[in-house]
Design an enzyme around this catalytic site. Structure first.
Site, PDB file in Angstrom:
ATOM      1  N   ARG A   1     -14.655  12.735   7.795  1.00  0.00           N
ATOM      2  CA  ARG A   1     -13.261  13.391   8.075  1.00  0.00           C
ATOM      3  C   ARG A   1     -12.856  14.334   7.059  1.00  0.00           C
ATOM      4  NH1 ARG A   1      -9.604   8.819   7.990  1.00  0.00           N
ATOM      5  NH2 ARG A   1      -7.869  10.372   8.474  1.00  0.00           N
TER       6      ARG A   1
ATOM      7  N   HIS B   1       0.912  -1.348   0.056  1.00  0.00           N
ATOM      8  CA  HIS B   1      -0.182  -0.061  -0.060  1.00  0.00           C
ATOM      9  C   HIS B   1       0.874   1.308   0.071  1.00  0.00           C
ATOM     10  CE1 HIS B   1      -3.094   2.773   0.894  1.00  0.00           C
ATOM     11  NE2 HIS B   1      -2.655   3.483   1.264  1.00  0.00           N
TER      12      HIS B   1
ATOM     13  N   LYS C   1      -8.774  -1.526   5.970  1.00  0.00           N
ATOM     14  CA  LYS C   1      -8.832  -2.097   4.668  1.00  0.00           C
ATOM     15  C   LYS C   1      -8.001  -3.114   4.358  1.00  0.00           C
ATOM     16  CE  LYS C   1      -9.210   2.466   3.565  1.00  0.00           C
ATOM     17  NZ  LYS C   1      -9.350   3.546   3.204  1.00  0.00           N
TER      18      LYS C   1
ATOM     19  N   SER D   1      -7.692   3.695   9.297  1.00  0.00           N
ATOM     20  CA  SER D   1      -8.453   3.627   8.109  1.00  0.00           C
ATOM     21  C   SER D   1      -7.774   2.884   7.124  1.00  0.00           C
ATOM     22  CB  SER D   1      -8.590   5.292   7.740  1.00  0.00           C
ATOM     23  OG  SER D   1      -8.858   5.245   6.294  1.00  0.00           O
TER      24      SER D   1
ATOM     25  N   ASP E   1     -15.156   2.505   7.830  1.00  0.00           N
ATOM     26  CA  ASP E   1     -14.080   3.569   7.489  1.00  0.00           C
ATOM     27  C   ASP E   1     -14.569   4.292   5.870  1.00  0.00           C
ATOM     28  OD1 ASP E   1     -11.395   4.453   7.057  1.00  0.00           O
ATOM     29  OD2 ASP E   1     -11.821   3.831   5.246  1.00  0.00           O
TER      30      ASP E   1
HETATM   31  N1  URA Z   1      -6.196   7.050   2.920  1.00  0.00           N
HETATM   32  C1  URA Z   1      -7.166   6.160   3.509  1.00  0.00           C
HETATM   33  O1  URA Z   1      -7.437   5.122   3.164  1.00  0.00           O
HETATM   34  N2  URA Z   1      -7.618   6.611   4.806  1.00  0.00           N
HETATM   35  C2  URA Z   1      -6.995   8.089   5.350  1.00  0.00           C
HETATM   36  O2  URA Z   1      -7.431   8.211   6.386  1.00  0.00           O
HETATM   37  C3  URA Z   1      -6.016   8.599   4.670  1.00  0.00           C
HETATM   38  C4  URA Z   1      -5.384   8.168   3.283  1.00  0.00           C
END
Ligand code: URA
Length: 426
Positions: free
Chosen positions: A168, A82, A187, A183, A161
């Site tokens: 957010r 990621h 995932k 967050s 999320d």
């Molecule tokens: N990417 C995400 O998936 N979540 C965040 O809070 C910031 C970047």
């Protein structure tokens, strides 16, 4: 349990209990806790932070809000990457097939771009016919056939999320390390990968502007992954200048194909190979084929072609090209001492490569091609970059974004950040 108690606990700088966290995340997902209450709690978390136990509990609660993928039917180990996102960051495109060519299975759930950084799905969608949305069975099928799949995360993955991130975004609470880390990791853990390498970008074109903030985010995410049983490693990498020579969807696909063909810019090749080795190592697969060889012998390209075809794409199709181009040339001779990632990313976005709102389309051919890199010697009148767009009226604002973003000086500037700045492990 009620929302006000939870908000007041964090507002007063106290620790949230496991029960409070489980309840509030679940109640928010179900619509029992209102958006205004969750935004107040998110702000209290941004201001007062969370400790390791609270962040782990928050992450697990978000994972439990949805489905968890399972790849145990595959005959080998899964490993994923990621990136926190940057300008010209097309690394997933050559990396996923490369790791598959070396023996790993790569189940990569990706996103679309918002703001000045591009999204992997937007890049791949510039390939005629390629489809981002797959069912779980289709994902498993592509993974089984190609060894790698890159597709959109389904609605069912960490829905808490999804809802919280949208909130957010409009309440000034994105920049909280506990909230960003939970967050991203909710995932990635729900995605079910056995090993994970995080590419945490640092610099003007990244979320994290300083090495210290990036290290804190990386450490928090590595702890979360490790606590959840995922072998997790992070690299801090430079995003003060763009990665590679192209910024923009189809332009970046073409550059990725060059890398898979054994060529491409040195920084893209170096980071792709380094991340591939880390992914294989984290999965306990480092004894197989070396990634550098898999780029040279065509095996990574073979996987790319299988992966793209399996999702309806034509790997031989002509990529979209923008209708208009404009060259930016050096006003004097000297050394390129500044090439700012944010400025170049903003220019590409204004040319049409990115979107302003989630529902906007992107222009596949739009973007910037760089002809000189940081530290290169250039002559007066020499092309520094070419801007690509479908609408010539966009050039003016793109040029404004580049004002001050590149500098040709008489002498070499200070050394740029090293491409790989640091490595963070549990
Ligand atoms: N990417 C995400 O998936 N979540 C965040 O809070 C910031 C970047």
């Amino acid at each position: 349990m009620d929302a006000i108690d939870v908000i007041v606990t964090k507002r007063d700088g106290r620790e949230l209990s496991a029960e409070q966290i489980d309840w509030v995340v679940d109640a928010y997902t179900r619509g029992v806790v209102a958006d205004e209450q969750m935004s107040s709690l998110a702000m209290a978390i941004l201001l007062n932070g969370m400790n390791r136990r609270e962040i782990a509990g928050w992450t697990q609660a978000m994972i439990r809000s949805g489905a968890r993928m399972d790849w145990s039917a595959l005959p080998g180990r899964t490993t994923d990457k990621h990136s926190t996102g940057g300008v010209g960051d097309k690394i997933t495109l050559p990396l996923a097939p490369l790791v598959a060519a070396c023996g790993g299975y790569v189940p990569q759930l990706s996103g679309r771009g918002l703001g000045h950084t591009g999204g992997t799905l937007d890049k791949l969608e510039s390939i005629p016919g390629w489809r981002a949305s797959l069912s779980n069975d289709e994902m498993l099928d592509v993974l089984g056939r190609a060894g790698a799949v890159v597709c959109a995360a389904g609605e069912g993955l960490a829905p808490a999320d999804r809802k919280l991130y949208a909130l957010r975004d409009v309440t000034g609470t994105v920049e909280s390390i506990p909230l960003i880390a939970s967050s991203i990791m909710s995932k990635k853990i729900a995605e079910g990968t056995g090993a994970l390498v995080l590419d945490v970008k640092v610099g003007s074109g990244a979320f994290m502007k300083t090495v210290d903030r990036a290290r804190e985010l990386a450490t928090t995410m590595v702890e979360l992954g490790t606590d959840a049983g995922v072998r997790t490693v992070a690299l801090l990498t430079a995003m003060d200048r763009p990665l590679g020579r192209t910024v923009g969807n189809a332009l970046e696909v073409a550059e990725s194909v060059e890398v898979l063909a054994g060529g491409g810019p040195a920084d893209v090749v170096e980071l792709t190979v380094r991340l591939a080795r880390e992914m294989l190592d984290a999965a306990g697969l480092s004894g197989g084929k070396d990634p550098e060889r898999a780029l040279q012998d065509g095996s990574a390209m073979d996987v790319w072609r299988r992966m793209i075809s399996a999702q309806g794409g034509d790997p031989d199709a002509r990529l979209p090209r923008a209708a208009e181009t404009l060259e930016v040339t050096a006003a004097s001779s000297g050394v390129l001492t500044r090439l700012d990632a944010y400025g170049v990313g903003l220019a590409a976005w204004r040319l049409g490569a990115g979107r302003e709102r989630k529902e906007d389309p992107v222009s596949f051919g739009a973007g910037v091609v760089l002809h000189a890199g940081l530290g290169d010697r250039v002559r007066e009148g020499q092309p520094l970059m070419t801007l690509h767009t479908d609408e010539a009226s966009r050039f003016e604002r793109a040029l404004a974004a580049l004002d001050g973003a590149y500098v040709v000086g008489e002498h070499a500037g200070p050394d740029p950040l090293p491409l790989v700045i640091d490595r963070v492990t549990a």
